[in-house]
Design a protein around this motif. Structure first.
Motif, mmCIF file in Angstrom:
data_model
loop_
_atom_site.group_PDB
_atom_site.id
_atom_site.type_symbol
_atom_site.label_atom_id
_atom_site.label_comp_id
_atom_site.label_asym_id
_atom_site.label_seq_id
_atom_site.Cartn_x
_atom_site.Cartn_y
_atom_site.Cartn_z
ATOM 1 N N GLU A 1 32.469 10.694 28.541
ATOM 2 C CA GLU A 1 31.273 11.330 27.967
ATOM 3 C C GLU A 1 31.336 12.847 28.096
ATOM 4 O O GLU A 1 31.015 13.584 27.146
ATOM 5 C CB GLU A 1 30.032 10.781 28.675
ATOM 6 C CG GLU A 1 28.720 11.334 28.122
ATOM 7 C CD GLU A 1 27.501 10.761 28.829
ATOM 8 O OE1 GLU A 1 26.422 11.366 28.733
ATOM 9 O OE2 GLU A 1 27.645 9.697 29.481
ATOM 10 N N ASN A 2 31.778 13.329 29.254
ATOM 11 C CA ASN A 2 31.870 14.783 29.465
ATOM 12 C C ASN A 2 32.941 15.400 28.572
ATOM 13 O O ASN A 2 32.748 16.487 27.996
ATOM 14 C CB ASN A 2 32.167 15.089 30.928
ATOM 15 C CG ASN A 2 31.007 14.732 31.843
ATOM 16 O OD1 ASN A 2 29.840 14.685 31.397
ATOM 17 N ND2 ASN A 2 31.288 14.477 33.107
ATOM 18 N N LYS B 1 37.939 3.359 24.314
ATOM 19 C CA LYS B 1 37.868 2.735 25.639
ATOM 20 C C LYS B 1 38.224 1.248 25.537
ATOM 21 O O LYS B 1 37.698 0.546 24.681
ATOM 22 C CB LYS B 1 36.472 2.912 26.233
ATOM 23 C CG LYS B 1 36.144 4.352 26.583
ATOM 24 C CD LYS B 1 34.795 4.476 27.274
ATOM 25 C CE LYS B 1 33.643 4.217 26.303
ATOM 26 N NZ LYS B 1 32.336 4.465 26.941
ATOM 27 N N THR C 1 34.461 9.902 44.511
ATOM 28 C CA THR C 1 34.163 10.015 43.080
ATOM 29 C C THR C 1 34.683 11.306 42.500
ATOM 30 O O THR C 1 35.304 11.324 41.425
ATOM 31 C CB THR C 1 32.643 9.910 42.854
ATOM 32 O OG1 THR C 1 32.164 8.674 43.382
ATOM 33 C CG2 THR C 1 32.315 9.988 41.367
ATOM 34 N N GLN C 2 34.455 12.424 43.209
ATOM 35 C CA GLN C 2 34.868 13.723 42.688
ATOM 36 C C GLN C 2 36.385 13.807 42.519
ATOM 37 O O GLN C 2 36.883 14.299 41.495
ATOM 38 C CB GLN C 2 34.391 14.836 43.632
ATOM 39 C CG GLN C 2 34.727 16.244 43.132
ATOM 40 C CD GLN C 2 34.238 17.323 44.086
ATOM 41 O OE1 GLN C 2 33.551 17.035 45.067
ATOM 42 N NE2 GLN C 2 34.568 18.571 43.789
ATOM 43 N N ASN D 1 33.382 5.926 32.066
ATOM 44 C CA ASN D 1 32.353 6.276 31.075
ATOM 45 C C ASN D 1 31.866 7.708 31.268
ATOM 46 O O ASN D 1 31.662 8.451 30.291
ATOM 47 C CB ASN D 1 31.181 5.305 31.167
ATOM 48 C CG ASN D 1 31.542 3.922 30.639
ATOM 49 O OD1 ASN D 1 32.404 3.787 29.773
ATOM 50 N ND2 ASN D 1 30.876 2.894 31.149
ATOM 51 N N GLN D 2 31.683 8.121 32.519
ATOM 52 C CA GLN D 2 31.189 9.468 32.807
ATOM 53 C C GLN D 2 32.207 10.533 32.385
ATOM 54 O O GLN D 2 31.863 11.536 31.754
ATOM 55 C CB GLN D 2 30.884 9.594 34.305
ATOM 56 C CG GLN D 2 30.277 10.938 34.710
ATOM 57 C CD GLN D 2 28.911 11.167 34.097
ATOM 58 O OE1 GLN D 2 28.085 10.241 34.024
ATOM 59 N NE2 GLN D 2 28.646 12.381 33.627
ATOM 60 N N CYS D 3 33.483 10.283 32.711
ATOM 61 C CA CYS D 3 34.525 11.250 32.358
ATOM 62 C C CYS D 3 34.686 11.356 30.843
ATOM 63 O O CYS D 3 34.817 12.465 30.288
ATOM 64 C CB CYS D 3 35.850 10.850 32.993
ATOM 65 S SG CYS D 3 35.895 11.038 34.789
ATOM 66 N N GLU E 1 37.555 11.485 39.644
ATOM 67 C CA GLU E 1 37.199 12.123 38.373
ATOM 68 C C GLU E 1 38.194 13.227 38.031
ATOM 69 O O GLU E 1 38.595 13.395 36.876
ATOM 70 C CB GLU E 1 35.787 12.704 38.457
ATOM 71 C CG GLU E 1 34.673 11.680 38.279
ATOM 72 C CD GLU E 1 33.296 12.324 38.299
ATOM 73 O OE1 GLU E 1 33.211 13.545 38.597
ATOM 74 O OE2 GLU E 1 32.313 11.631 38.020
ATOM 75 N N ASP F 1 31.939 2.880 35.524
ATOM 76 C CA ASP F 1 31.041 4.044 35.441
ATOM 77 C C ASP F 1 31.839 5.338 35.526
ATOM 78 O O ASP F 1 31.502 6.328 34.851
ATOM 79 C CB ASP F 1 30.006 3.989 36.567
ATOM 80 C CG ASP F 1 29.015 2.846 36.395
ATOM 81 O OD1 ASP F 1 28.936 2.311 35.259
ATOM 82 O OD2 ASP F 1 28.345 2.471 37.379
ATOM 83 N N LEU F 2 32.890 5.326 36.342
ATOM 84 C CA LEU F 2 33.726 6.519 36.493
ATOM 85 C C LEU F 2 34.361 6.896 35.146
ATOM 86 O O LEU F 2 34.339 8.064 34.733
ATOM 87 C CB LEU F 2 34.805 6.265 37.542
ATOM 88 C CG LEU F 2 35.827 7.378 37.754
ATOM 89 C CD1 LEU F 2 35.188 8.568 38.456
ATOM 90 C CD2 LEU F 2 37.016 6.867 38.574
#
Length: 569
Positions: free
Chosen positions: A434-435, A447, A459-460, A430-432, A463, A427-428
């Motif tokens: 996507e942004n 990926k 998390t922060q 995928n989120q990075c 990221e 998830d980490l």
């Protein structure tokens, strides 16, 4: 006109021819009988069936017998391997055994009755005469060459012995074929010559080796003295260690600083000089380097032997390996960095204070810009809107730089703390991704996630690390629009997250410095902005997550930056 013979005359002529023919036949039969008799006599003599031989000479027939001869003796002579002959005073061969005939490759009947000198090589006939005349008075031994039926010379050892017969003296000569002996002697001579040549060569090589050893010893002595001189006069501590980590040499700088001698600090005795707070880390890092063969590098404090104070030192060591890859010795230095450390702390303090002081007016400035943007659109000139937008962008960059400076100050002050929770690594990523796909619309991010796994962390902060790696991949890939982000789970309970680009790549020197604080890659063809703190901060974040960070790169082909962190259930 030829006169014709009468019948009676022809009959008389025929009768005479018949008588002449009969005489020839009778004479031929008598000759054959004598030849057979001679052959039988020779065979009887050869086999020992008779004790005497009669030969016709100028003075009539003579009978020769061996005074002590008997059948057993002659059988022994006949059976032995050596050649044996008996000759009279005139040199005529009276007896020969079969071995002598075999030696000469000549029929026995040809030998007996012949002069012995006929069977000698021409060059040895005079020497034979000397032997022959001397042997009537005393036994004589010597070497002569016989000439066989094929005209080949056969080297022999001869033994002359006079024998007394009933009718007078005769000479017994025993022959031993020296052909094999001479061949081996010749081979031995050749081998001896080779041995002598080899010996001379070895002696020469040994002499050259001694000269080389003396020369090399002199060079080693000078090299050692040169190293010792340099080691004792350089302004840093120099030392060497054995493969097991025990120190076996210090230069004078060590003794001068610590006030201790070699006996008290040899081996692992240096531990007493290290600051107690640094000793555990120092031992762990040193033992890890000993086990892996990796270069040793660590900042630690050593006690000053004069006043008991501690000063910071940068200690480094490299292993020297033999051709088998085995470590034979470690060469190390410890450089006093206390003054630099103090200066850096002051700089960090200034950066921290300045960052805090900058943060407040930047926050206020951002608030005022947001208030201006909140006015009705028709009240603002389009040019003013453009300026406000650009001001906001630059203000955001300035805030990020200030935030990085604050993070560095926190790291150096040991106050870089964050909350820990369970995080999905998938998830980490995928989120990075996507942004950042919104930020870099032209960048293709592939990926390659092997499997879903979890870790414990912030998390922060994680990221921030991943975004920094992707940003760098885009920034340093001017000729490529593709990067790869993926994971690999290892059997050691770690997950590896990597970002691969196909851009500029790094040299070996750059790879060794890339995670240092304020280090930036200088490339005349490609300039990028920044303070060079992103990877330094990222590396510290990963260290605080009980992981480690690294890079694999080839100059001109691209780089793969990665970090490994523990997985959890």
């Amino acid at each position: 006109m030829k006169e014709e013979l009468s019948y009676q005359e022809l009959q008389e002529k025929y009768q005479q021819m018949v008588l002449a023919h009969q005489e020839v036949v009778d004479h031929l039969a008598e000759t054959r009988e004598q030849l057979n008799e001679s052959t039988e006599i020779l065979e009887a003599i050869r086999t020992g069936q008779v004790d005497a031989i009669m030969l016709d000479g100028e003075n009539g027939s003579q009978v020769f017998t061996l005074k002590t001869a008997d059948q057993t003796y002659r059988k022994f002579i006949e059976k032995m391997n050596e050649g044996a002959v008996t000759v009279g005073k005139d040199g005529i061969i009276l007896y020969s055994n079969s071995s002598f005939a075999t030696l000469l490759n000549t029929p026995l009947e040809t030998i007996i009755g012949s002069s012995f000198i006929n069977f000698l090589a021409e060059g040895d006939q005079d020497l034979y005469q000397d032997f022959f005349y001397s042997a009537w008075d005393t036994d004589v031994k010597g070497e002569l060459s016989l000439l066989n039926a094929n005209a080949r010379e056969i080297p022999c050892s001869l033994s002359f012995t006079s024998l007394k017969l009933d009718e007078g003296l005769c000479m017994s000569i025993i022959f031993t074929d020296l052909s094999e002996h001479k061949r081996y002697q010749r081979l031995l001579t050749e081998q001896n010559q080779r041995l002598i040549a080899t010996k001379n060569l070895v002696e020469q090589l040994n002499s050259d080796l001694e000269d080389t050893v003396r020369h090399r010893t002199r060079e080693l002595f000078l090299s050692r003295e040169h190293f010792k001189f340099l080691g004792d006069n350089i302004p840093v501590i120099a030392w060497t260690a054995l493969p097991d980590g025990k120190i076996n040499y210090y230069n004078k700088t060590w003794y001068k600083y610590t006030g201790l001698d070699l006996d008290s600090t040899r081996g692992w005795g240096w531990e007493q000089v290290v600051h107690p707070d640094d000793l555990s880390t120092c031992l762990n890092v040193w033992r890890s380097c000993l086990a892996t063969g990796k270069p040793y590098s660590l900042e630690l404090r050593y006690r000053d032997g004069e006043n008991g104070d501690y000063r910071w030192y940068l200690s480094k060591a490299l292993p020297y390996k033999n051709e088998k890859g085995e470590i034979e010795l470690w060469f190390g230095t410890s450089t006093d960095i206390d003054d630099q450390k103090i200066a850096l702390e002051r700089k960090d303090e200034f950066i921290g204070i300045a960052s805090h002081e900058l943060k407040t007016p930047l926050t206020s400035l951002k608030g005022y810009l947001q208030l201006i943007e909140s006015f009705e659109s028709e009240d603002l000139h389009p040019t003013v809107k453009l300026f406000i937008s650009r001001a906001n962008n630059n203000l955001s960059k300035l805030q990020n730089l200030v935030e990085d400076l604050l993070n560095v100050s926190k790291i150096n002050a040991g106050k870089f703390n964050f909350e820990i929770s369970k995080i999905s690594v998938t998830d980490l990523i995928n989120q990075c991704v996507e942004n950042l796909e919104l930020v870099f619309p032209n960048l293709i991010i592939e990926k390659r996630i092997e499997e879903t796994c979890f870790t414990e962390g912030n998390t922060q902060q994680l990221e921030q690390v991943l975004i920094n790696l992707i940003n760098n991949a885009e920034k340093y890939s001017p000729g490529s629009n593709k990067i790869v982000v993926g994971t690999q789970k290892s059997e050691t309970g770690m997950v590896k997250v990597y970002v691969t680009d196909f851009g500029l790549g790094l040299s070996e020197d750059q790879k060794n410095l890339i995670f240092d604080r304020f280090y930036r890659i200088h490339n005349l063809k490609h300039f990028t902005s920044g303070l060079g703190m992103g990877l330094y901060i990222s590396s510290n974040i990963i260290n605080r997550h009980h992981g480690h960070m690294g890079v694999d790169s080839t100059l001109g082909e691209g780089s793969t930056f990665w970090f490994e962190i523990p997985v959890c259930e």
